[in-house]
Design a protein around this motif. Sequence first.
Motif, PDB file in Angstrom:
ATOM      1  N   SER A 137       0.830  -1.214   0.000  1.00  0.00           N
ATOM      2  CA  SER A 137       0.000   0.000   0.000  1.00  0.00           C
ATOM      3  C   SER A 137       0.862   1.262   0.000  1.00  0.00           C
ATOM      4  CB  SER A 137      -0.915  -0.011   1.222  1.00  0.00           C
ATOM      5  OG  SER A 137      -1.800   1.072   1.198  1.00  0.00           O
ATOM      6  N   LEU A 138       1.987   1.229   0.726  1.00  0.00           N
ATOM      7  CA  LEU A 138       2.897   2.375   0.754  1.00  0.00           C
ATOM      8  C   LEU A 138       3.476   2.634  -0.635  1.00  0.00           C
ATOM      9  CD1 LEU A 138       4.690   4.526   2.078  1.00  0.00           C
ATOM     10  CD2 LEU A 138       6.256   2.690   2.750  1.00  0.00           C
ATOM     11  N   ILE A 139       3.926   1.569  -1.290  1.00  0.00           N
ATOM     12  CA  ILE A 139       4.483   1.719  -2.637  1.00  0.00           C
ATOM     13  C   ILE A 139       3.413   2.240  -3.598  1.00  0.00           C
ATOM     14  CG2 ILE A 139       5.417   0.451  -4.622  1.00  0.00           C
ATOM     15  CD1 ILE A 139       6.845  -1.366  -2.605  1.00  0.00           C
ATOM     16  N   ASP A 140       2.195   1.727  -3.418  1.00  0.00           N
ATOM     17  CA  ASP A 140       1.102   2.190  -4.270  1.00  0.00           C
ATOM     18  C   ASP A 140       0.853   3.689  -4.081  1.00  0.00           C
ATOM     19  OD1 ASP A 140      -1.095   1.439  -6.125  1.00  0.00           O
ATOM     20  OD2 ASP A 140      -2.332   2.166  -4.483  1.00  0.00           O
ATOM     21  N   SER A 141       0.923   4.164  -2.831  1.00  0.00           N
ATOM     22  CA  SER A 141       0.727   5.598  -2.580  1.00  0.00           C
ATOM     23  C   SER A 141       1.874   6.423  -3.162  1.00  0.00           C
ATOM     24  CB  SER A 141       0.610   5.851  -1.071  1.00  0.00           C
ATOM     25  OG  SER A 141      -0.605   5.346  -0.568  1.00  0.00           O
ATOM     26  N   LEU A 142       3.092   5.883  -3.125  1.00  0.00           N
ATOM     27  CA  LEU A 142       4.227   6.567  -3.759  1.00  0.00           C
ATOM     28  C   LEU A 142       3.989   6.697  -5.263  1.00  0.00           C
ATOM     29  CD1 LEU A 142       7.188   4.877  -1.859  1.00  0.00           C
ATOM     30  CD2 LEU A 142       6.611   7.310  -1.793  1.00  0.00           C
ATOM     31  N   MET A 143       3.455   5.628  -5.873  1.00  0.00           N
ATOM     32  CA  MET A 143       3.134   5.668  -7.291  1.00  0.00           C
ATOM     33  C   MET A 143       1.992   6.661  -7.565  1.00  0.00           C
ATOM     34  SD  MET A 143       5.312   3.700  -8.731  1.00  0.00           S
ATOM     35  CE  MET A 143       6.436   4.224  -7.426  1.00  0.00           C
ATOM     36  N   ASP A 144       1.029   6.704  -6.624  1.00  0.00           N
ATOM     37  CA  ASP A 144      -0.069   7.671  -6.764  1.00  0.00           C
ATOM     38  C   ASP A 144       0.463   9.102  -6.814  1.00  0.00           C
ATOM     39  OD1 ASP A 144      -1.978   5.734  -6.768  1.00  0.00           O
ATOM     40  OD2 ASP A 144      -2.516   5.963  -4.656  1.00  0.00           O
ATOM     41  N   ALA A 145       1.410   9.397  -5.896  1.00  0.00           N
ATOM     42  CA  ALA A 145       1.971  10.747  -5.849  1.00  0.00           C
ATOM     43  C   ALA A 145       2.724  11.066  -7.136  1.00  0.00           C
ATOM     44  CB  ALA A 145       2.893  10.896  -4.643  1.00  0.00           C
ATOM     45  N   GLY A 146       3.519  10.094  -7.617  1.00  0.00           N
ATOM     46  CA  GLY A 146       4.252  10.311  -8.865  1.00  0.00           C
ATOM     47  C   GLY A 146       3.322  10.506 -10.045  1.00  0.00           C
ATOM     48  N   ALA A 147       2.269   9.662 -10.110  1.00  0.00           N
ATOM     49  CA  ALA A 147       1.306   9.785 -11.206  1.00  0.00           C
ATOM     50  C   ALA A 147       0.558  11.112 -11.143  1.00  0.00           C
ATOM     51  CB  ALA A 147       0.324   8.616 -11.154  1.00  0.00           C
ATOM     52  N   SER A 148       0.232  11.550  -9.925  1.00  0.00           N
ATOM     53  CA  SER A 148      -0.486  12.823  -9.785  1.00  0.00           C
ATOM     54  C   SER A 148       0.380  14.001 -10.204  1.00  0.00           C
ATOM     55  CB  SER A 148      -0.958  12.998  -8.338  1.00  0.00           C
ATOM     56  OG  SER A 148      -1.899  12.008  -8.001  1.00  0.00           O
ATOM     57  N   LEU A 149       1.669  13.929  -9.917  1.00  0.00           N
ATOM     58  CA  LEU A 149       2.586  14.988 -10.369  1.00  0.00           C
ATOM     59  C   LEU A 149       2.663  15.023 -11.897  1.00  0.00           C
ATOM     60  CD1 LEU A 149       5.477  14.644  -7.762  1.00  0.00           C
ATOM     61  CD2 LEU A 149       3.950  16.609  -8.056  1.00  0.00           C
ATOM     62  N   ILE A 150       2.687  13.836 -12.506  1.00  0.00           N
ATOM     63  CA  ILE A 150       2.670  13.764 -13.969  1.00  0.00           C
ATOM     64  C   ILE A 150       1.384  14.383 -14.493  1.00  0.00           C
ATOM     65  CG2 ILE A 150       2.513  12.186 -15.936  1.00  0.00           C
ATOM     66  CD1 ILE A 150       4.388  10.306 -14.429  1.00  0.00           C
TER      67      ILE A 150
END
Length: 307
Positions: A50-63
């Motif tokens: 879940s932590l890794i998924d949230s990190l990916m969420d943040a990266g995707a949201s920045l994109i």
Amino acid sequence: MDGADARQLGTRNARLLRLATYASISVALALIVLKAAAWYMSGSVSLLASLIDSLMDAGASLINLVAIAYALTPADKGHRFGHGKAEALAGLAQSVFIAASALLVLQQGIDHLLHPRPVEAAWVGVAVMLVSILATLGLLGFQRHVIRHTGSTAIRADALHYRSDLLMNISIIVALILAYYGLPGADALFGIAIALLIGFSALQIGRDAVQILMDHELPDAVRKEALALARAVPGVIDVHDLRTRESGQQWFMQLHLELPGELSLTDAHELGEQVRHAIIRRFPQADVLVHKDPVHETAAAQTPTAD
């Protein structure tokens, strides 16, 4: 809808898109902090997922933030059709981010399944997951509102990922409770299942983005309604060769009108404008190009052509 109304609609949609990206980034960053603390205390592989998924969420949201800002810039000499496909590119980039996170979580799940480890502070993880569920529900509600008004590909991709997060968070709560009561293997199994779910989401997002980048036609229901609107204008004999595509916030439609051959150029142009405005009133995000084909009496008596 006149030009002023269209501009007002565009301004409102741009504001909604920016707010949606800011909300997504804020939620992702807050959850990263909470999940990192809970994972450090528990050592749970499903919490790590879940932590890794949230990190990916943040990266995707920045994109998304960068892509949407670029997509909203007006058309220029180098991009006559605008910059809307930047949204689809953002969706494609998200799918790569999400697939990478799925592989990492899958590797960790298999490792913990082969080498079981006790889960500590399980109830801290449960509390964090409950907070995560509430935050995700609030974000999804706002994203649904934005998608309904804008149809944004990038926000739709973001929302798809957050919807899968809800199921993930619920499964993590179950895994942590089972681990607390002496079934540590459940944590690893749930982590692997979550990884597969994340990977499926990546495929869906990537497929939708590629469809737009490849100029896939708009949905059949939209095409049928556009044809019906054009054929309903008095004086139009028939319509054919309707072509459609999507680019960010804008739709592009091209169609051929069959008009009586004896019409003057002025009258034919007026009919074409009536058809164009009829479609734009129903679909204000559409840029409509109308071509007029003269039809003489013998041809007009024949069976109407297909689109």
